[in-house]
Design an enzyme around this catalytic site. Structure first.
Site, PDB file in Angstrom:
ATOM      1  N   LYS A 105     -16.531  -9.459  -3.739  1.00 25.52           N
ATOM      2  CA  LYS A 105     -17.654 -10.313  -4.113  1.00 25.52           C
ATOM      3  C   LYS A 105     -17.370 -11.797  -3.901  1.00 25.52           C
ATOM      4  CE  LYS A 105     -20.169  -6.831  -5.495  1.00 25.52           C
ATOM      5  NZ  LYS A 105     -21.353  -6.395  -4.748  1.00 25.52           N
ATOM      6  N   SER A 330     -13.885   1.740  -8.576  1.00 19.48           N
ATOM      7  CA  SER A 330     -14.679   1.990  -7.369  1.00 19.48           C
ATOM      8  C   SER A 330     -13.786   2.139  -6.136  1.00 19.48           C
ATOM      9  CB  SER A 330     -15.705   0.874  -7.151  1.00 19.48           C
ATOM     10  OG  SER A 330     -15.073  -0.370  -6.957  1.00 19.48           O
TER      11      SER A 330
END
Length: 386
Positions: A105, A330
């Site tokens: 991100k 994840s």
């Protein structure tokens, strides 16, 4: 006389070689990354040429960065070792966990703020940035906001890890928690309310789920990096879907180079919305928002793989113990899915590249490492005789 002529020729060649080397190490990229200000001198890494560019993006890190944002991107690839030994495919991991703030991100945190600045939508010291986040995007935005001088307010489901809360506050952001049961929908609604309360022209919501700059940065950086790092030999690309930007943008670039590339999206079994299922609570932080984001272009995705929270955590723990790759939940989902795809007969001899979105230290207080956390808390010092 012949010996003297050879000596002179060698001296000339040496001078030319030195001159060429100096140019390679001191000349910045002639074409900076579109939409950013990355113009820095670069140095060669072992086995790679200095100043390699693609689509105007310099694939090498600057020797000395002007600020922290210049160090975003250009993350390494590593081959999955013992865990992938029995796979018919070669599984390669893109370590986005090695970004400045340790997640993929960081790329969109920089891109969304930088592009909004260039359009004149926001101004440091005047605009208050507001964004809903599951944690990693918020951390990236907080890093960039601190470097650029913005006030930042973040809304986040209360179910996200304690480490994320602390990091956000450490970077100077104001944090507003929303009910866990409402998921990201609750965080989004709260962010919209806060922008309204701030008034017109004061608050600005970056909207990571629908912001095209999210997809664009992966088309311009993540995709070209993978293509260059693999020398164009990649058969399958896969990643988890949070906002959808990583999978969509990276896939669009890679398919522009290799139309036969297979793109695979990963989602939680417990909230299999991409597969047509109903949203639900799950343990894989960062993916499975409970809806199909505007930035997720399912038209470029060839297959969706579901991974349960327990499967994802089990694999993340194995990656730490067996590969020395400390990563998030994840990431475990991505590797579990990659092994599943790699076991298919038609994948023999193929290369799969999977995204490792974040670093494991961010999950020490979560169910991923809860047993280790309790064990560490109860551990006592042993006697030492002097």
């Amino acid at each position: 006389q012949d010996r003297q002529g050879v000596s002179t020729m060698l001296r000339v060649l040496a001078v030319l070689a030195l001159a060429a080397g100096a140019d390679a190490f001191t000349s910045p990229s002639a074409l900076p990354l579109s939409g950013t200000s990355r113009l820095s001198a670069t140095s060669a890494r072992p086995g790679r040429a200095a100043g390699v560019t693609m689509m105007g993006y310099n694939l090498q890190q600057p020797k000395i960065a002007k600020d922290i944002t210049e160090l975003i991107g250009r993350t390494p690839l590593v081959k999955l070792g013992k865990i992938g030994a029995d796979s018919g495919a070669e599984i390669v991991l893109k370590l986005e966990s090695m970004e400045p703030c340790n997640s993929v991100k960081d790329r969109i945190g920089f891109a969304m703020i930088n592009e909004a600045e260039k359009r004149g939508d926001i101004t440091p010291g005047k605009t208050v940035l507001v964004e809903p986040t599951s944690g990693n995007t918020g951390i990236a935005l907080a890093m960039v906001a601190a470097a650029k001088g913005y006030d930042l307010v973040l809304t986040m489901p209360e179910s996200m890890s304690l480490e994320r809360r602390v990091m956000l506050k450490a970077l100077g952001a104001k944090l507003v928690l929303t009910p866990a049961a409402m998921g990201m929908k609750g965080a989004i609604k709260k962010a919209e309310d806060l922008v309204g309360e701030l008034g017109e022209g004061k608050g600005y919501m970056l909207q990571q789920f629908n912001n095209p700059d999210n997809v664009k940065i992966h088309m311009e950086t993540t995709g070209p990096e993978i293509w260059e790092q693999t020398d164009g030999r990649i058969d399958v690309f896969m990643g988890g879907v949070g906002t959808g930007g990583t999978v969509t943008g990276t896939t669009k670039f890679l398919k522009s180079k290799n139309k036969s590339l297979k793109a695979i999206a990963i989602e939680p079994t417990e909230s299999a919305v991409l597969s047509g299922g109903a949203p639900g609570p799950h343990k894989i932080q960062g993916i499975g928002a409970g809806f199909v984001p505007g930035n997720c272009d399912m038209g470029v995705v060839d297959e969706v793989v579901q991974v349960s929270g327990e499967e994802a955590m089990a694999m993340a723990r194995r990656l730490a113990k067996e590969e020395g790759i400390l990563c998030g939940i994840s990431s475990g989902a991505a590797v579990h899915a990659a092994l599943q795809i790699g076991a298919e007969p038609e994948m023999k001899g193929k290369r799969i590249v999977a995204i490792i979105p974040s670093f494991g230290e961010r999950y020490l207080s979560t169910a991923l490492f809860s047993e280790l956390l309790e064990d560490s808390k109860s551990q006592v010092a042993e006697d030492v005789k002097l």
